[in-house]
Design a protein around this motif. Structure first.
Motif, mmCIF file in Angstrom:
data_model
loop_
_atom_site.group_PDB
_atom_site.id
_atom_site.type_symbol
_atom_site.label_atom_id
_atom_site.label_comp_id
_atom_site.label_asym_id
_atom_site.label_seq_id
_atom_site.Cartn_x
_atom_site.Cartn_y
_atom_site.Cartn_z
ATOM 1 N N ARG A 134 -64.405 -34.784 3.122
ATOM 2 C CA ARG A 134 -64.870 -34.995 1.751
ATOM 3 C C ARG A 134 -66.052 -35.953 1.695
ATOM 4 O O ARG A 134 -66.968 -35.772 0.888
ATOM 5 C CB ARG A 134 -63.714 -35.489 0.872
ATOM 6 C CG ARG A 134 -62.861 -34.341 0.339
ATOM 7 C CD ARG A 134 -61.845 -34.792 -0.675
ATOM 8 N NE ARG A 134 -60.740 -35.505 -0.050
ATOM 9 C CZ ARG A 134 -60.550 -36.799 -0.119
ATOM 10 N NH1 ARG A 134 -61.404 -37.553 -0.800
ATOM 11 N NH2 ARG A 134 -59.540 -37.373 0.484
ATOM 12 N N GLY A 169 -60.845 -35.572 -7.380
ATOM 13 C CA GLY A 169 -61.112 -34.254 -7.959
ATOM 14 C C GLY A 169 -62.177 -33.497 -7.192
ATOM 15 O O GLY A 169 -62.984 -32.765 -7.780
ATOM 16 N N ALA A 171 -63.257 -30.762 -4.300
ATOM 17 C CA ALA A 171 -62.860 -29.596 -3.506
ATOM 18 C C ALA A 171 -63.920 -29.356 -2.440
ATOM 19 O O ALA A 171 -65.118 -29.506 -2.708
ATOM 20 C CB ALA A 171 -62.712 -28.360 -4.393
ATOM 21 N N ALA A 178 -61.756 -22.679 -1.597
ATOM 22 C CA ALA A 178 -61.891 -24.116 -1.856
ATOM 23 C C ALA A 178 -60.593 -24.842 -1.514
ATOM 24 O O ALA A 178 -59.494 -24.358 -1.805
ATOM 25 C CB ALA A 178 -62.252 -24.352 -3.320
ATOM 26 N N ARG A 179 -60.739 -25.997 -0.885
ATOM 27 C CA ARG A 179 -59.588 -26.839 -0.557
ATOM 28 C C ARG A 179 -59.665 -28.092 -1.426
ATOM 29 O O ARG A 179 -60.536 -28.941 -1.245
ATOM 30 C CB ARG A 179 -59.589 -27.209 0.929
ATOM 31 C CG ARG A 179 -59.465 -25.990 1.854
ATOM 32 C CD ARG A 179 -59.335 -26.383 3.302
ATOM 33 N NE ARG A 179 -60.509 -27.112 3.781
ATOM 34 C CZ ARG A 179 -61.664 -26.531 4.130
ATOM 35 N NH1 ARG A 179 -61.795 -25.213 4.016
ATOM 36 N NH2 ARG A 179 -62.677 -27.246 4.574
ATOM 37 N N GLU A 180 -58.741 -28.190 -2.365
ATOM 38 C CA GLU A 180 -58.756 -29.301 -3.311
ATOM 39 C C GLU A 180 -58.002 -30.501 -2.750
ATOM 40 O O GLU A 180 -57.004 -30.353 -2.034
ATOM 41 C CB GLU A 180 -58.106 -28.883 -4.631
ATOM 42 C CG GLU A 180 -58.837 -27.781 -5.371
ATOM 43 C CD GLU A 180 -58.234 -27.511 -6.743
ATOM 44 O OE1 GLU A 180 -57.574 -28.425 -7.284
ATOM 45 O OE2 GLU A 180 -58.435 -26.401 -7.266
ATOM 46 N N GLN A 181 -58.478 -31.668 -3.096
ATOM 47 C CA GLN A 181 -57.755 -32.894 -2.790
ATOM 48 C C GLN A 181 -56.441 -32.889 -3.566
ATOM 49 O O GLN A 181 -56.410 -32.668 -4.770
ATOM 50 C CB GLN A 181 -58.591 -34.107 -3.198
ATOM 51 C CG GLN A 181 -57.934 -35.446 -2.915
ATOM 52 C CD GLN A 181 -58.710 -36.603 -3.516
ATOM 53 O OE1 GLN A 181 -59.310 -36.460 -4.582
ATOM 54 N NE2 GLN A 181 -58.718 -37.735 -2.840
ATOM 55 N N ARG A 182 -55.341 -33.122 -2.883
ATOM 56 C CA ARG A 182 -54.041 -33.122 -3.547
ATOM 57 C C ARG A 182 -53.794 -34.482 -4.200
ATOM 58 O O ARG A 182 -54.280 -35.514 -3.736
ATOM 59 C CB ARG A 182 -52.923 -32.802 -2.544
ATOM 60 C CG ARG A 182 -53.042 -31.419 -1.922
ATOM 61 C CD ARG A 182 -51.759 -31.043 -1.171
ATOM 62 N NE ARG A 182 -51.431 -32.034 -0.132
ATOM 63 C CZ ARG A 182 -51.920 -32.052 1.086
ATOM 64 N NH1 ARG A 182 -52.808 -31.123 1.457
ATOM 65 N NH2 ARG A 182 -51.560 -32.967 1.965
ATOM 66 N N ALA A 226 -62.712 -28.307 -8.174
ATOM 67 C CA ALA A 226 -61.279 -28.520 -8.363
ATOM 68 C C ALA A 226 -60.880 -28.051 -9.756
ATOM 69 O O ALA A 226 -61.650 -28.163 -10.717
ATOM 70 C CB ALA A 226 -60.945 -29.994 -8.193
ATOM 71 N N VAL A 231 -56.970 -31.899 -11.300
ATOM 72 C CA VAL A 231 -57.669 -33.161 -11.570
ATOM 73 C C VAL A 231 -56.818 -34.052 -12.467
ATOM 74 O O VAL A 231 -56.708 -35.268 -12.246
ATOM 75 C CB VAL A 231 -59.051 -32.883 -12.206
ATOM 76 C CG1 VAL A 231 -59.689 -34.182 -12.674
ATOM 77 C CG2 VAL A 231 -59.962 -32.182 -11.204
#
Length: 415
Positions: A134, A169, A171, A178-182, A226, A231
């Motif tokens: 990221r 927020g 990705a 897309a890989r979003e931040q958890r 994201a 978010v």
């Protein structure tokens, strides 16, 4: 205007080592050794001399060096500016806050000590994240260890107050995958930053602004984004994590240990006047000195707090420095805008509702000489109250924490 009414000062430093793809602030990529550190300080000092009459009538509450990357500025040159600003003030607040924004790549313990020696008492460090992928996506030049290391170096220097910035927020990958931040990842990063001992944390959701590299990618449909639900979940996960660490959530994007709220930013949220110095700097001043030579129609000759002007200085560093070197009475201003009382109240609503304590709407309206509750605002407030998105107690309005993710939209409904 009362003699010791508070005011703050913002000083813009326009250079960075690299322009980040999400950033819409005025900044230009330049190596540290290629910057004219002394020449830029001279230009800011020349501007200050033309604005100091207004500053000298007020109580100086805070000074903020923003950018860009002010931690690139040679401390001796920054110190010349800082000394001149404090000398020009009519009175300094007993707890005058002096902040420098920093990037990890231009901050170590030695530099932090140099900033402390010139009178800086707060550093705000752009950590932005603790994940390699990221950070690379965000265009950052440091790695996770570099971000945490900069915070630790600032604290070891004896700097009284240190803040860390995070962006959530985010990705990564492609639009299709897309890989979003958890939320739990974001909460863990917030806890890691808090564990360093910082006194303040700012946590912002990634905003895609037009005119940026990310803005252009989004326009073409090529930026991974994201989802809104994720978010929002992340917002509350960070809230829970930092409150447990003893940092109070006092503004939508900001957390602080008791007494360590960002006083400069509180000034913006509370509608306090501020002088902007440096290229591209904005300032908003009630009843500015007529010798400033304002060009805006109707900007002069009005009494009361409602008579305010917002100005912006010349954006180009080179043009700004050249204009200041010419001398004379003119200031390197690119634009000015007369702010009507209704506009000022709308801004106070927009910013004040971001605070946990909300806004004393009736006091703000009375100071500006406009009605607090025209029928349309009263109807909107009643509708928002029924929906659980606004609380009204006497003349004060606030957004419940559960609705903070909707704060901007709620404020707009009250205009």
């Amino acid at each position: 205007m009362k003699t010791m009414e508070p005011i703050t000062v913002y000083v813009h430093f326009p250079w960075c080592l690299k322009k980040c793809p999400y950033c819409d602030f005025v900044s230009f990529a330049k190596a540290r050794e290629a910057i004219d550190h002394r020449g830029y300080a001279d230009a800011v000092l020349a501007e200050l001399r033309k604005r100091e009459e207004v500053l000298g009538e007020r109580e100086l509450r805070s000074i903020f060096f923003g950018g860009g990357t002010p931690s690139l500025w040679e401390p001796d040159e920054m110190g010349r500016v800082l000394s001149a600003v404090t000398a020009a003030a009519g009175r300094r607040s007993p707890d005058l806050e002096v902040t420098v924004e920093c990037n990890p790549t231009s901050l170590d313990e030695q530099r932090a000590r140099a900033f402390r020696a010139i009178g800086v008492n707060r550093l705000s460090v752009g950590v932005q994240g603790l994940d390699v992928e990221r950070l690379r996506f965000l265009g950052r030049l440091h790695d996770p260890d570099g971000g945490l290391g900069a915070l630790s170096a600032a604290l070891r220097s004896g700097m009284p107050r240190v803040s860390g910035d995070l962006i959530y927020g985010v990705a990564v990958g492609t639009v299709e995958a897309a890989r979003e931040q958890r939320p739990e990842q974001a909460a863990a990063e917030a806890r890691a930053v808090a564990s360093t001992g910082v006194t303040h944390i700012s946590a912002y959701s990634l905003t895609v602004e037009p005119g940026t590299s990310f803005g252009e990618l989004a326009r073409r449909g090529r930026l991974p984004l994201a989802g809104d639900d994720g978010v929002a979940d992340t917002f509350f996960a960070i809230d829970e994590a930092l409150e447990a660490e003893g940092l109070a959530h006092y503004e939508v994007s900001n957390y602080a240990r008791p007494g360590d709220e960002a006083r400069h930013n509180l000034g913006y949220w509370q509608g306090i006047d501020y002088i902007g110095l440096g290229c591209a700097a904005y300032g908003t001043v009630s009843r500015p000195d007529p010798r400033w030579g304002l060009r805006s129609a109707g900007a002069e000759g009005h009494d009361g707090e409602a008579s305010a002007v917002r100005y912006r200085n010349i954006v180009s560093p080179e043009r700004y420095m050249a204009a200041m070197a010419e001398g004379g009475e003119a200031i390197a201003v690119e634009s000015e805008e007369r702010l009507a009382p209704e506009t000022r109240l709308s801004e106070r609503i927009m910013l004040g509702l971001r605070l946990r304590e909300g806004l004393d709407l009736e006091a703000a309206a009375a100071a500006l000489g406009v009605p607090a509750w025209p029928p349309s605002r009263r109807r909107a407030a009643e509708r928002l109250e029924r929906a659980g998105r606004l609380e009204v107690a006497g003349g004060r309005v606030r957004v419940p924490r559960a609705a903070w993710v909707f704060a901007d939209g709620i404020a707009a409904d009250l205009f």
